[in-house]
Design a protein around this motif. Structure first.
Motif, PDB file in Angstrom:
ATOM      1  N   SER A  22       9.692 -13.672  -8.427  1.00 47.70           N
ATOM      2  CA  SER A  22       8.665 -12.714  -8.709  1.00 47.70           C
ATOM      3  C   SER A  22       7.212 -12.941  -8.277  1.00 47.70           C
ATOM      4  O   SER A  22       6.682 -12.354  -7.910  1.00 47.70           O
ATOM      5  CB  SER A  22       9.031 -12.116 -10.249  1.00 47.70           C
ATOM      6  OG  SER A  22       8.099 -11.107 -10.713  1.00 47.70           O
ATOM      7  N   LYS A  23       6.846 -14.263  -8.678  1.00 52.86           N
ATOM      8  CA  LYS A  23       5.402 -14.710  -8.597  1.00 52.86           C
ATOM      9  C   LYS A  23       5.093 -14.918  -7.154  1.00 52.86           C
ATOM     10  O   LYS A  23       4.018 -14.446  -6.670  1.00 52.86           O
ATOM     11  CB  LYS A  23       5.122 -15.952  -9.198  1.00 52.86           C
ATOM     12  CG  LYS A  23       5.056 -15.618 -10.874  1.00 52.86           C
ATOM     13  CD  LYS A  23       4.970 -17.129 -11.711  1.00 52.86           C
ATOM     14  CE  LYS A  23       4.881 -17.261 -13.173  1.00 52.86           C
ATOM     15  NZ  LYS A  23       4.784 -18.520 -13.656  1.00 52.86           N
ATOM     16  N   ARG A  24       6.088 -15.332  -6.326  1.00 52.89           N
ATOM     17  CA  ARG A  24       5.536 -15.871  -5.173  1.00 52.89           C
ATOM     18  C   ARG A  24       5.683 -14.475  -4.102  1.00 52.89           C
ATOM     19  O   ARG A  24       4.941 -14.420  -3.053  1.00 52.89           O
ATOM     20  CB  ARG A  24       6.702 -16.711  -4.446  1.00 52.89           C
ATOM     21  CG  ARG A  24       6.406 -18.166  -5.037  1.00 52.89           C
ATOM     22  CD  ARG A  24       6.503 -19.142  -4.144  1.00 52.89           C
ATOM     23  NE  ARG A  24       6.154 -20.475  -4.778  1.00 52.89           N
ATOM     24  CZ  ARG A  24       5.975 -21.489  -4.127  1.00 52.89           C
ATOM     25  NH1 ARG A  24       5.730 -21.370  -2.861  1.00 52.89           N
ATOM     26  NH2 ARG A  24       5.745 -22.525  -4.872  1.00 52.89           N
ATOM     27  N   ARG A  25       6.483 -13.418  -4.453  1.00 48.50           N
ATOM     28  CA  ARG A  25       6.687 -12.032  -3.947  1.00 48.50           C
ATOM     29  C   ARG A  25       5.111 -11.528  -3.988  1.00 48.50           C
ATOM     30  O   ARG A  25       4.762 -11.009  -2.896  1.00 48.50           O
ATOM     31  CB  ARG A  25       7.680 -11.458  -4.328  1.00 48.50           C
ATOM     32  CG  ARG A  25       7.844  -9.921  -3.732  1.00 48.50           C
ATOM     33  CD  ARG A  25       8.768  -9.092  -4.692  1.00 48.50           C
ATOM     34  NE  ARG A  25       8.142  -8.954  -5.872  1.00 48.50           N
ATOM     35  CZ  ARG A  25       8.655  -8.241  -6.730  1.00 48.50           C
ATOM     36  NH1 ARG A  25       9.994  -7.860  -6.808  1.00 48.50           N
ATOM     37  NH2 ARG A  25       8.167  -8.338  -8.083  1.00 48.50           N
ATOM     38  N   ARG A  26       4.695 -11.442  -5.314  1.00 46.30           N
ATOM     39  CA  ARG A  26       3.390 -10.799  -5.338  1.00 46.30           C
ATOM     40  C   ARG A  26       2.322 -11.563  -4.476  1.00 46.30           C
ATOM     41  O   ARG A  26       1.494 -11.068  -4.045  1.00 46.30           O
ATOM     42  CB  ARG A  26       3.153 -10.742  -6.719  1.00 46.30           C
ATOM     43  CG  ARG A  26       3.910  -9.923  -7.798  1.00 46.30           C
ATOM     44  CD  ARG A  26       3.123  -9.577  -8.963  1.00 46.30           C
ATOM     45  NE  ARG A  26       3.320 -10.881  -9.907  1.00 46.30           N
ATOM     46  CZ  ARG A  26       4.273 -11.079 -10.801  1.00 46.30           C
ATOM     47  NH1 ARG A  26       5.274 -10.452 -10.966  1.00 46.30           N
ATOM     48  NH2 ARG A  26       4.070 -12.212 -11.582  1.00 46.30           N
ATOM     49  N   GLY A  27       2.348 -12.895  -4.559  1.00 50.61           N
ATOM     50  CA  GLY A  27       1.330 -13.615  -3.827  1.00 50.61           C
ATOM     51  C   GLY A  27       1.726 -13.324  -2.412  1.00 50.61           C
ATOM     52  O   GLY A  27       0.612 -13.101  -1.549  1.00 50.61           O
ATOM     53  N   PHE A  29       2.799 -10.546  -0.836  1.00 46.87           N
ATOM     54  CA  PHE A  29       2.238  -9.533  -0.605  1.00 46.87           C
ATOM     55  C   PHE A  29       0.768  -9.220  -0.625  1.00 46.87           C
ATOM     56  O   PHE A  29      -0.040  -8.432   0.186  1.00 46.87           O
ATOM     57  CB  PHE A  29       2.784  -8.263  -1.781  1.00 46.87           C
ATOM     58  CG  PHE A  29       4.331  -8.045  -1.376  1.00 46.87           C
ATOM     59  CD1 PHE A  29       5.088  -7.102  -2.063  1.00 46.87           C
ATOM     60  CD2 PHE A  29       5.029  -8.535  -0.377  1.00 46.87           C
ATOM     61  CE1 PHE A  29       6.286  -7.003  -1.948  1.00 46.87           C
ATOM     62  CE2 PHE A  29       6.282  -8.330  -0.222  1.00 46.87           C
ATOM     63  CZ  PHE A  29       7.335  -7.435  -0.981  1.00 46.87           C
ATOM     64  N   LYS A  30       0.225  -9.839  -1.642  1.00 45.52           N
ATOM     65  CA  LYS A  30      -1.297  -9.933  -1.754  1.00 45.52           C
ATOM     66  C   LYS A  30      -1.776 -10.713  -0.314  1.00 45.52           C
ATOM     67  O   LYS A  30      -2.924 -10.112   0.007  1.00 45.52           O
ATOM     68  CB  LYS A  30      -1.579 -10.764  -2.881  1.00 45.52           C
ATOM     69  CG  LYS A  30      -3.254 -10.752  -3.262  1.00 45.52           C
ATOM     70  CD  LYS A  30      -3.637 -11.822  -4.405  1.00 45.52           C
ATOM     71  CE  LYS A  30      -5.092 -11.608  -4.674  1.00 45.52           C
ATOM     72  NZ  LYS A  30      -5.414 -12.261  -5.945  1.00 45.52           N
ATOM     73  N   GLN A  33      -1.728  -8.123   2.352  1.00 40.97           N
ATOM     74  CA  GLN A  33      -2.771  -7.129   2.177  1.00 40.97           C
ATOM     75  C   GLN A  33      -4.031  -7.782   2.522  1.00 40.97           C
ATOM     76  O   GLN A  33      -4.828  -6.968   3.439  1.00 40.97           O
ATOM     77  CB  GLN A  33      -2.821  -6.605   0.878  1.00 40.97           C
ATOM     78  CG  GLN A  33      -3.867  -5.550   0.620  1.00 40.97           C
ATOM     79  CD  GLN A  33      -4.074  -5.007  -0.817  1.00 40.97           C
ATOM     80  OE1 GLN A  33      -3.386  -5.671  -1.893  1.00 40.97           O
ATOM     81  NE2 GLN A  33      -4.573  -3.938  -1.280  1.00 40.97           N
ATOM     82  N   CYS A  55      12.711  -5.070  -1.726  1.00 37.97           N
ATOM     83  CA  CYS A  55      11.284  -5.244  -2.016  1.00 37.97           C
ATOM     84  C   CYS A  55      10.883  -5.096  -0.510  1.00 37.97           C
ATOM     85  O   CYS A  55      10.934  -5.768   0.469  1.00 37.97           O
ATOM     86  CB  CYS A  55      10.834  -6.586  -2.658  1.00 37.97           C
ATOM     87  SG  CYS A  55      11.646  -6.633  -4.277  1.00 37.97           S
ATOM     88  N   TYR A  57       6.762  -4.206   1.627  1.00 39.60           N
ATOM     89  CA  TYR A  57       5.103  -3.959   1.571  1.00 39.60           C
ATOM     90  C   TYR A  57       4.807  -3.495   3.001  1.00 39.60           C
ATOM     91  O   TYR A  57       5.146  -4.371   4.057  1.00 39.60           O
ATOM     92  CB  TYR A  57       4.414  -5.019   1.249  1.00 39.60           C
ATOM     93  CG  TYR A  57       2.851  -4.943   1.562  1.00 39.60           C
ATOM     94  CD1 TYR A  57       2.295  -5.396   2.462  1.00 39.60           C
ATOM     95  CD2 TYR A  57       2.119  -4.181   0.684  1.00 39.60           C
ATOM     96  CE1 TYR A  57       0.916  -5.365   2.902  1.00 39.60           C
ATOM     97  CE2 TYR A  57       0.827  -3.947   1.025  1.00 39.60           C
ATOM     98  CZ  TYR A  57       0.234  -4.510   2.175  1.00 39.60           C
ATOM     99  OH  TYR A  57      -1.162  -4.116   2.346  1.00 39.60           O
TER     100      TYR A  57
END
Length: 216
Positions: A22-27, A29-30, A33, A55, A57
């Protein structure tokens, strides 16, 4: 404090693995972006979790990115060698299936109440009608099954009642016919042979003596 370097290998603990994902996925995607903003590029990321959850992006439109990717593959293949007509058809089919897969995945998530932040009022109303239509079809199917079961139980009840009536009729016929030796026939038999009965009682010793025996 010096940060220790994490060894890159599979995390055995399931909970820690999910948290790390979960943490690395958000990172990830960030970072995608930021890269798309800084360099003005189109990015599309597709990730399937260990549980099979999709998931993704995209800074623009995922379908367009996938289509461009498919077209790029076709161009590279054209440069390297002339593709056969069958391969071209397969590439077109692949692009269409990829687009359909993305649309169906998004539609399924929205039916489950996910990824609704990008939908407007009209799209939400349309989604609501789809859910209501599905529920009504489920209720109709459930009603049909219940009605079928009730009809089957009614037929079984009618059959049991018919069998019960037949058994009752047979029992009444047996009572009316009477047993081969009824109480009436026994009484008549006794009345037909009174002399023999008297002789039988005379010949049998039925006397009863009471009291202590007298001494000799």
């Amino acid at each position: 404090m010096v940060r220790t370097k994490i060894e890159i290998k599979k995390i055995d603990n399931l909970t820690a693995r999910q948290v790390t994902f979960s943490k690395r996925r958000r990172g990830l995607f960030k970072k995608a972006q930021e890269l798309s903003t800084l360099c003005d590029v189109d990015i599309g990321l597709i990730v399937f979790s260990a549980t099979g959850k999709l998931c993704h992006y995209s800074n623009s439109n995922m379908e367009e990115v996938i289509t461009r990717h498919s077209m790029h593959i076709e161009k590279v293949e054209c440069v390297e060698h002339q593709p056969s007509p069958s391969l071209q058809r397969e590439s077109i089919t692949y692009a269409g299936l990829a687009k359909e897969f993305t649309e169906k995945s998004r539609e399924l998530r929205q039916l489950n109440g996910e990824d609704l932040q990008e939908l407007g009022m009209a799209e939400l109303i349309k989604l609501e009608k789809m859910v209501e239509g599905g529920l009504s079809r489920i209720m109709r199917k459930k009603g049909d099954i219940l009605l079928s079961e009730i009809n089957a139980l009614k037929k079984k009840e009618a059959k049991l009642m018919e069998e019960n009536a037949q058994l009752k009729q047979r029992s009444e016929i047996g009572v009316q016919g009477g047993p081969p030796y009824s109480s009436e026939s026994v009484t008549n038999g006794c009345c037909l042979f009174p002399d023999k009965l008297q002789d039988h009682y005379k010949s049998s010793d039925t006397s009863l003596k009471l009291g202590l025996p007298f001494p000799d």
